[in-house]
Design an enzyme around this catalytic site. Structure first.
Site, PDB file in Angstrom:
ATOM      1  N   GLU A   1       1.748   2.674  16.122  1.00 59.16           N
ATOM      2  CA  GLU A   1       1.121   3.475  15.074  1.00 59.16           C
ATOM      3  C   GLU A   1      -0.323   3.660  15.513  1.00 59.16           C
ATOM      4  OE1 GLU A   1      -1.109   4.710  12.521  1.00 59.16           O
ATOM      5  OE2 GLU A   1      -0.852   2.865  11.372  1.00 59.16           O
TER       6      GLU A   1
ATOM      7  N   CYS B   1      -6.276   5.576   9.516  1.00 60.13           N
ATOM      8  CA  CYS B   1      -5.664   6.548  10.431  1.00 60.13           C
ATOM      9  C   CYS B   1      -5.105   7.739   9.674  1.00 60.13           C
ATOM     10  CB  CYS B   1      -4.582   5.874  11.268  1.00 60.13           C
ATOM     11  SG  CYS B   1      -3.322   5.051  10.275  1.00 60.13           S
TER      12      CYS B   1
END
Length: 490
Positions: A259, A293
């Site tokens: 990720e 993010c």
């Protein structure tokens, strides 16, 4: 909410490594965890050596078969108890995250709920691991497809969500029957250490969960990843670091979940509900002080409403209060470290040099701590760094577009593909945007889409694999096909 004193809370947090069920000192000099609001020392933490990384993997390997043989119900009950314990100590976890990471207390409370949900979700998924059984098309064999634990896992968590990123990896790994070695970020290891202490109190068997905190990130990570006994790595962090880890993982053909970075577009069409879009962009941009993010990085607004949208967003942002996250009414806490402030300042200065206008903010905070003002920019040039790079700070750059085709082009003009946000009241348009934006997640008319029941992950250079949802547990399992004779075939 009743928060403990900071001194009392810090006194109960482990500062050692957790290897094979024991708290042990690091072989290297301890390192300091800072309070980002002051730059002062919060704690000194054990600094693991590569040899201790091997010892942690030894412990995980030694009990992998025993843990894999436990029943799904046993594993699920442990995770359920962990969920209840985290919720019971909600205020302690919230304060601890605010101290070591900087986010305001109300946001830290939100992360406690979010992080705990992964424990509850995967406590339920443990008992729902399924396979399938059938006859092959020729009728000559019976086919059995079953799921099995992948084996010892190396879990590397980031600093920005110190509880949720730990539970999002540990919970599915344990639910699937795997043992783990966890390496939390050196900026914010305290929350993970406290969570693992709770697991110890709940009776997690020795060796099932091991934690190595370290400043020798390369030495510890390389040692574990070069070991033939490791079976999986899960990493959340920057794309650059992730690419390096994937190269090393390829040498051992490890199962990999990555990720990585994001550069999320936030597209607002002229038919959007303006009030909802403004609240959505505040949520999507400034949650966690922009250090996520999934943060809205490029605010792409249709020309006909850009002036009003900018004015109203600027009014909201100018009212923000910057300060230590424990203070009443604080909206913008500190960034993680001094170099984060420098990086954000560099992006803003570069944007201004390319013609951007500062509507609100635009400079670092004065005095102690790692602060940067909540900032709104307009007139962003495509060649600006802020147009291409992940900001990871409280800066909201507004870009305009004329029509849907241009909006899609701007949204996709990045190598990243994690999250995107779209605000429109046109249902058909929303479906077209879902189809056309290159990303792993699309949020329609909401700025807070993350949920433990939803598959989290991106495409392109934002990574591979999914966390959360029922897909998340399969990232920690190997599928096995078994063929057996059909007793009715000749």
């Amino acid at each position: 909410m009743t928060y403990p004193s900071e001194a009392d809370l810090l006194a109960k947090i482990p500062t050692q490594l957790f290897i094979n069920g024991e708290w042990v000192d690091g072989e290297n000099e301890p390192f300091v965890v800072q309070d980002p609001s002051t730059g002062g020392e919060l704690a000194r933490i054990a600094n693991a050596s590569p040899a201790q990384a091997t010892a942690a993997l030894d412990a995980a390997v030694a009990v992998k078969d025993e843990w894999a043989r436990t029943t799904p119900r046993e594993r699920g009950e442990l995770l359920r108890k962990a969920y209840e314990a985290v919720i019971e100590r909600r205020d302690e976890f919230a304060l601890l995250m605010t101290l070591e990471m900087g986010k305001p207390l109300n946001e830290a409370q939100g992360e406690v709920n979010y992080g705990a949900e992964y424990l509850r979700w995967f406590s339920e998924e443990a008992a729902r691991i399924t396979g399938r059984y059938g006859i092959n098309p020729e009728g000559t064999q019976r086919m059995l497809v079953s799921q099995h634990p992948v084996g010892p896992c190396f879990l590397i968590t980031p600093w920005n969500f110190p509880l949720a990123m730990a539970t999002r990896k540990i919970a599915p790994a344990l639910a699937a029957g795997n043992t783990v070695v966890v390496k939390p970020a050196s900026l914010t290891p305290l929350t993970t250490l406290y969570f693992v202490k709770i697991l110890e109190e709940l009776g997690v068997p020795k060796g099932v969960v091991n934690v190595v905190t370290t400043r020798d990130t390369a030495g510890v990570s390389n040692t574990i990843m070069e070991d033939d006994r490791l079976r999986k790595i899960s990493f959340t962090g920057s794309t650059g670091v992730g690419v390096g880890l994937m190269k090393r993982a390829a040498e051992k053909v490890l199962r990999t979940s990555m990720e990585l970075g994001g550069n999320a577009p936030f597209v607002v069409f002229e038919d959007a509900d303006m009030d909802k879009a403004i609240q959505g962009v505040i949520d999507a941009k400034f949650r966690n002080i922009g250090q996520a993010c999934t943060a809205a990085n490029r605010i792409i607004v249709q020309e006909s409403i850009a002036e009003e949208f900018t004015k109203r967003v600027a009014e909201r942002v100018s009212a923000f209060k910057m300060g230590r996250g424990t203070e009443e009414g604080v909206t913008i806490g500190p960034l993680a470290e001094a170099k984060a402030v420098a990086k954000v300042g560099e992006l803003v200065d570069d944007a201004v040099a390319h013609g951007a206008k500062v509507i609100v903010g635009g400079k670092a905070g004065e005095g102690e701590g790692f602060f940067y003002e909540a900032t709104v920019l307009t007139d962003i040039a495509p060649e600006s760094k802020i147009f291409r790079e992940e900001i990871f700070g409280p800066v909201l750059p507004i870009i305009t577009f004329s029509d849907e085709a241009e909006a899609v082009e701007l949204a996709n003009s990045t190598e990243f593909g994690l999250m995107s946000y779209v605000y429109t009241n046109d249902f058909n348009r929303s479906q077209r945007m879902i189809d056309q934006i290159e990303c792993g997640m699309v949020s329609i008319n909401t700025g807070l889409p993350s949920n433990a029941a939803a598959p989290f992950g991106g495409v392109k250079q934002s990574g591979m694999g999914k966390e959360g949802s029922f897909e998340g547990i399969h990232e920690y399992m190997n599928m096995k096909y078994s063929a057996m004779p059909n007793p009715y075939s000749n």
